[in-house]
Design a protein around this motif. Structure first.
Motif, PDB file in Angstrom:
ATOM      1  N   VAL A   1       0.822  -1.215   0.000  1.00  9.43           N
ATOM      2  CA  VAL A   1       0.000   0.000   0.000  1.00  9.43           C
ATOM      3  C   VAL A   1       0.855   1.264   0.000  1.00  9.43           C
ATOM      4  CG1 VAL A   1      -1.932  -1.119   1.149  1.00  9.43           C
ATOM      5  CG2 VAL A   1      -0.159  -0.039   2.533  1.00  9.43           C
ATOM      6  N   LYS A   2       2.131   1.112   0.275  1.00  9.22           N
ATOM      7  CA  LYS A   2       3.023   2.275   0.239  1.00  9.22           C
ATOM      8  C   LYS A   2       4.414   1.801  -0.165  1.00  9.22           C
ATOM      9  CE  LYS A   2       2.505   5.484   3.299  1.00  9.22           C
ATOM     10  NZ  LYS A   2       2.527   6.265   4.572  1.00  9.22           N
ATOM     11  N   GLN A   3       5.039   2.549  -1.052  1.00 10.85           N
ATOM     12  CA  GLN A   3       6.382   2.194  -1.513  1.00 10.85           C
ATOM     13  C   GLN A   3       7.188   3.463  -1.743  1.00 10.85           C
ATOM     14  OE1 GLN A   3       6.384  -0.463  -4.847  1.00 10.85           O
ATOM     15  NE2 GLN A   3       8.576  -0.855  -4.744  1.00 10.85           N
ATOM     16  N   ASN A   4       8.365   3.488  -1.135  1.00 16.02           N
ATOM     17  CA  ASN A   4       9.239   4.664  -1.223  1.00 16.02           C
ATOM     18  C   ASN A   4       8.530   5.946  -0.796  1.00 16.02           C
ATOM     19  OD1 ASN A   4      11.497   3.172  -2.241  1.00 16.02           O
ATOM     20  ND2 ASN A   4      10.514   3.155  -4.250  1.00 16.02           N
ATOM     21  N   GLY A   5       7.691   5.807   0.229  1.00 12.96           N
ATOM     22  CA  GLY A   5       7.004   6.972   0.774  1.00 12.96           C
ATOM     23  C   GLY A   5       5.757   7.399   0.027  1.00 12.96           C
ATOM     24  N   GLU A   6       5.419   6.741  -1.081  1.00 13.99           N
ATOM     25  CA  GLU A   6       4.241   7.099  -1.867  1.00 13.99           C
ATOM     26  C   GLU A   6       3.179   6.021  -1.760  1.00 13.99           C
ATOM     27  OE1 GLU A   6       5.280   7.964  -5.850  1.00 13.99           O
ATOM     28  OE2 GLU A   6       6.663   9.593  -5.335  1.00 13.99           O
ATOM     29  N   ARG A   7       1.937   6.444  -1.604  1.00 16.77           N
ATOM     30  CA  ARG A   7       0.834   5.525  -1.438  1.00 16.77           C
ATOM     31  C   ARG A   7       0.506   4.821  -2.747  1.00 16.77           C
ATOM     32  NH1 ARG A   7      -2.316   4.598   2.682  1.00 16.77           N
ATOM     33  NH2 ARG A   7      -4.429   3.779   2.428  1.00 16.77           N
TER      34      ARG A   7
END
Length: 221
Positions: free
Chosen positions: A168-174
Motif C-alpha cells: 500500500v506504500k512504496q518509497n514513501g508514496e501511497r
C-alpha cells in the motif's frame, strides 16, 4: 558474548518504553530469553549436534511460548515484543534491527527441501499475527501490518497489509490501486453466483420441457 548480551538488552530499551531497568529486562522478557536460547541452540546446530540443539529449542519454547528452529539465522538487535506464538522456521534468515510482535509466523508452504522459509531484510517491522510464508525475500525498511499474509517477495521501503498481503506504500508514496478491496474476488460469492446460473438454466430447460408436453397433449386431443 557479554557484549552481544548487552546489545540485546539495549535493544529492548530502544524498542519498549515499558522497560524500566536491566534487572526487569533480564528476568522477565521472554523474547530476550528466546533469542539467547536460540544462540546456544544454533551453536550446537552448526556443529551438527542437532538433537541437543532441538532439545534446547523445545525447552525454550516451553518457557517462552516462542519457537525458533536452531537452524534459523538471526542478525543483530532482533526484538521480539511479547512474543507468544511466534514461530521462526529452519531456513529463515533475519537481518539486523528487526522488530517482531506476537503471533508472527515465518514459515514455509509445503514439504519441499532446501530453502523454504523467508529471508527478512534489515529494519523490518512485522505486526502481530502476520504470516510470511515461503522462500522469498522481504526487503529492507519494510513494514508488515498486523494479520497480513505475505506470500510473495516484497521490495525495500514498502508497507504491506491484508490477506493476501498487498503493497500500500512504496518509497514513501501511497499505492492506492493495490488496496482496492472491492476488486478482490470472493470465492464463496463466485460459487453462489455459479450455482444460481445453473439453477436458472435448469428452470429454463424445465419450462421448455413442460411447454413441449402441453403442446403435445393439445395436438393429441
Amino acid at each position: 558474548m557479554f557484549r552481544q548480551m548487552k546489545s540485546d538488552i539495549d535493544t529492548v530499551f530502544d524498542n519498549d518504553p515499558a522497560a524500566r531497568n536491566k534487572f526487569e529486562v533480564i528476568f522477565t522478557y521472554s523474547g530476550l530469553h528466546a533469542i539467547w536460547a536460540h544462540r546456544v541452540a544454533h551453536w550446537f546446530y552448526k556443529r551438527r549436534f542437532c538433537t541437543v540443539a532441538r532439545i534446547i529449542s523445545q525447552v525454550s519454547r516451553f518457557f517462552t511460548g516462542i519457537e525458533i528452529h536452531p537452524g534459523a539465522k538471526i542478525g543483530q538487535r532482533l526484538f521480539i515484543d511479547h512474543g507468544m506464538g511466534v514461530v521462526i522456521g529452519e531456513t529463515c534468515e533475519i537481518g539486523d534491527n528487526v522488530l517482531i510482535y506476537q503471533g508472527v509466523t515465518l514459515g514455509g508452504t509445503g514439504k519441499e527441501k532446501g530453502k523454504r522459509h523467508p529471508t527478512i531484510g534489515n529494519n523490518v517491522v512485522i505486526g502481530s499475527g502476520s504470516k510470511v510464508l515461503g522462500s522469498f525475500s522481504i526487503g529492507d525498511n519494510v513494514n508488515i501490518g498486523s494479520n497480513a499474509v505475505v506470500l510473495r517477495e516484497v521490495p525495500s521501503n514498502s508497507t504491506v497489509v491484508g490477506n493476501p498481503g498487498r503493497i500500500v506504500k512504496q518509497n514513501g508514496e501511497r499505492v492506492v490501486d493495490r488496496l482496492d478491496h472491492t476488486k478482490c474476488p470472493d470465492p464463496i460469492i463466485e460459487m453462489l453466483r455459479d450455482m444460481q446460473r445453473q439453477i436458472d438454466d435448469l428452470k429454463t430447460e424445465l419450462k421448455q420441457v413442460q411447454s413441449e408436453q402441453i403442446s403435445g397433449e393439445g395436438q393429441e386431443e
